[in-house]
Design an enzyme around this catalytic site. Structure first.
Site, PDB file in Angstrom:
ATOM      1  N   GLU A   1       0.814  -1.217   0.000  1.00  0.00           N
ATOM      2  CA  GLU A   1       0.000   0.000   0.000  1.00  0.00           C
ATOM      3  C   GLU A   1       0.849   1.268   0.000  1.00  0.00           C
ATOM      4  O   GLU A   1       0.524   2.245  -0.683  1.00  0.00           O
ATOM      5  CB  GLU A   1      -0.919  -0.005   1.219  1.00  0.00           C
ATOM      6  N   ASP A   2       1.945   1.267   0.766  1.00  0.00           N
ATOM      7  CA  ASP A   2       2.677   2.513   1.006  1.00  0.00           C
ATOM      8  C   ASP A   2       4.038   2.606   0.327  1.00  0.00           C
ATOM      9  O   ASP A   2       4.728   3.621   0.468  1.00  0.00           O
ATOM     10  CB  ASP A   2       2.865   2.717   2.519  1.00  0.00           C
TER      11      ASP A   2
END
Length: 715
Positions: free
Chosen positions: A75-76
């Site tokens: 996600e990051d």
């Protein structure tokens, strides 16, 4: 925590841990997060390491610890799921994907986003409950560092979500210590003054009698030892939030609380649990109605213990919990205490959790994300009653449950075909509240179907979801027939023949998936019959109306004009400056399907489609307008009427008004209809901005302990 420290933690409880996997996951995550920083200013990599550390305290397997280290990489960072699969295998990739999916939804409404995330969480954990364990540890660390977030609104939103969703989920899988910390951290953010006040009172108690807990522990130990029972005894104060909830529930002050201390007695066998209970009850006076046996009837999350409240040493009221060491391990760590994973096994114990299956059933039958979230909160929040089927099967239900809830808990088909019920051999009404130990026999009929009235007294989310689905299906059938009739009447008035084949050809142009959807839209009022006919027969289209359409309405009744797409008015179909008002008979709010009614010398009245008064108004020379809401211009706030059945107790009305105020609704009128000894029926007129806000208020009211039922009233 350094790399070798994490590996040693895992090896301390699992000598066969996959060290290579843990080392590779640690290094990969550290490189992936690089120089990223958290709100606290710490390197972002500290977060996944702390999450992994929390999970090592639960003694979880290497795959789960590796997932914790990797859970934010997709996600990051620039890492991909395919890369995770290639480097760490399919199992860890699936777990990381399950955690990642929860935060990838881009939805306008924050409330809907919460509901959709919860749906995703449920679906992910139904495949492998380790997804939930990682998510809970992730939320716990985020709550521990919540104070670093500068925006107050964001902190409060995260804390409220933790209180409403993640703490109950932790409780549902039996992780009591994690649930307690999540609740306390959220409580500190949401109600700091209340928590500080309770902590101050507890500190005063400790200061006034510094040896109180030690003295009570010593006396209980001597009492049991004198009867030949060896036990480990410990005492603690109850958490601030549990004290606060009891003060709220019983409407009493701190000084009036009886049992703010709890003492745990650990013995070596189930037999000695009951022996210790007998000794304690023989020595001290017990409080009637305060004994619970969760050993013979465990909680749905597997919790087992004996609970009793006594007037103990120093004449103080205290709660005593008696259990074995194994029971205590399950109480503290829940599913993690006895979770066993086999290599390459795709069958997990999570699928044996009945409550997960029930939440999945609600997910299947809920129409909207908000409805799903509302019903699952009902499933998770309420206390339990234990009832039995005629065959002796134990069914756990929320307190206040009725035979309808019992029927749906047995099986969805039993609930759908329920016509009556016997409790302990005696016929009862379906709205009768069940008590602990009731034996319930459901009477069914093949021709029976759920009644909309059942939703007023059903309390489980599963029952409400099924009832609403049947009501929607039945309403849809009515709308289809009504739409077919409206189209045929319109066609006869224009002297044309209309067939289903012709309708099939215009489905795409009218944004409908099937002829049935089109007919339902016409019957519901979201699509005008004239619009359909003009699309099928373009030669029938009327010229564009002049600037003041209200003076040139068609002479024939029931023939709506096309919508006027103007950005200057909140109601599409009305030119700017034309006066309109909301109908008091059906109380439409922005978002409802609507119809405009024009009558000589009056403002245009906006009714909900399907309002019972529309036909009568048209018979009185009223003319209908095909209207809708203009999403580009906010409509004036409107009043919705709600019918509530509440508990007749002090503070109930205050709780309701406070909740509505917090959700930015405005109560403009209250009418009391019927008052009984324990219940109160009332009508509330609530001013709201739109239908979505009304749904939030209804969901909030249904999740409030003092509200038995809530429904929107048409008249």
């Amino acid at each position: 925590m350094r790399q070798y420290e994490l590996v040693e933690r895992v090896r301390s409880y699992d000598p066969d841990a996959d060290e290579d996997l843990l080392n590779r996951a640690y290094v990969f995550a550290m490189k992936a997060h690089g120089a990223q920083l958290r709100a606290s200013g710490d390197p972002y990599f500290h977060h996944p390491v702390e999450v992994a550390g929390i999970l090592t305290s639960l003694r979880l397997d290497s795959a789960t610890i590796a997932t914790a280290l990797l859970h934010d990489t997709v996600e990051d960072t620039g890492a991909t799921l395919e890369e995770i699969r290639r480097l760490f295998g399919a199992t860890i990739a699936k777990l990381v994907d399950g955690v990642t999916k929860l935060n990838k939804l881009e939805i306008q409404s924050a409330h809907t986003a919460q509901a959709e995330n919860f749906r995703k969480l449920l679906l992910a954990m139904s495949e492998d409950i380790r997804v939930l364990l990682v998510k809970l540890a992730d939320r716990l660390h985020n709550m521990r560092t919540l104070h670093f977030i500068k925006k107050v609104e964001k902190r409060r939103r995260i804390a409220a979500e933790t209180m409403e969703i993640y703490a109950p989920l932790a409780e549902r899988i039996g992780m009591d210590s994690m649930k307690a910390e999540l609740e306390d951290l959220a409580f500190a953010e949401l109600f700091p003054d209340a928590r500080e006040s309770i902590v101050h009172r507890l500190h005063q108690l400790r200061r006034d009698d510094t040896k109180l807990i030690e003295r009570i522990v010593a006396e209980l130990h001597d009492t049991l030892a004198g009867a030949g029972i060896e036990a480990q005894i410990s005492g603690r104060e109850k958490t601030p939030i549990s004290i606060w909830r009891k003060m709220e529930r019983k409407n009493i002050s701190f000084e009036q609380l009886a049992d703010i201390m709890a003492f745990r007695v650990e013995v070596d066998s189930v037999q000695n649990c009951y022996a210790a209970l007998g000794v304690i009850h023989g020595r001290y006076q017990m409080l009637p109605g305060r004994f619970k046996d969760f050993i013979s009837t465990p909680k749905p999350n597997g919790y087992r213990s004996l609970h009793t409240t006594i007037i103990g040493p120093d004449r103080r009221k205290i709660e005593v919990q008696i259990r074995t060491a194994e029971m205590h391990s399950v109480a503290e760590l829940g599913v993690a205490a006895h979770w066993a994973y086999k290599q390459n096994s795709h069958v997990t114990e999570g699928k044996r959790y009945r409550w997960i299956r029930e939440l999945l059933d609600i997910l299947e039958h809920a129409a909207e994300p908000e409805e799903f979230l509302e019903n699952t909160k009902l499933e998770m929040y309420q206390d339990q009653v234990f009832c039995f089927s005629p065959k002796g099967d134990l069914i756990a239900l929320p307190r206040g449950a009725t035979p309808i809830d019992f029927a749906y808990a047995v099986h969805s088909e039993v609930g759908d075909h329920c016509v009556g019920a016997k409790v302990d051999g005696r016929m009862v009404q379906l709205r009768t509240q069940l008590s602990n130990g009731d034996q319930v026999d459901i009477i069914t009929s093949k021709n029976a179907a759920p009644s909309a009235e059942w939703e007023r007294f059903a309390v489980t989310g599963k029952a409400r979801a099924r009832i609403r689905r049947h009501v929607r299906t039945r309403q849809r059938g009515d709308f289809v027939e009504q739409g077919r009739d409206l189209l045929q009447r319109q066609a006869r008035a224009e002297n044309v023949q209309l067939s289903e084949k012709q309708l099939e050809k215009v489905l795409e142009g009218l944004h409908q998936r099937s002829v049935e959807d089109l007919l339902a839209a016409v019957g519901e009022g979201t699509l005008g019959p004239r619009t359909v006919l003009d699309t099928v027969f373009p030669e029938l289209k009327r010229p564009q109306p002049p600037s003041d359409p209200l003076r040139t309405l068609p002479a024939r009744r029931g023939k709506p004009e096309p919508l006027i797409e103007s950005g200057e008015t909140p109601i599409l179909g009305l030119p700017a400056g034309v006066a309109f008002q909301y109908a008091g008979c059906c109380h439409p709010v922005p978002g409802d399907p609507i119809v405009g009614v024009v009558r000589t010398g009056r403002a245009v009245t906006i009714h909900r489609a399907g309002c019972a008064n529309l036909e009568r108004l048209q018979d009185e020379d009223g003319r209908s307008l095909d209207v809708g809401w203009n999403s580009r211009k906010a409509a004036p706030r409107a009043v919705a009427r709600l019918g509530l059945m509440t508990l007749n107790r002090p503070g109930a009305l205050g709780n309701i008004s406070t909740l509505i105020g917090k959700l930015e609704g405005n109560i403009v009128d209250v009418r009391f209809l019927r008052r009984a000894h324990d219940h109160l029926e009332m009508l509330l007129d609530v001013e709201v901005a739109d239908l979505e806000q009304l749904h939030r208020i209804k969901a909030g009211l249904r999740a409030t302990s003092v509200v038995a039922s809530v429904e929107r009233i048409a008249g």
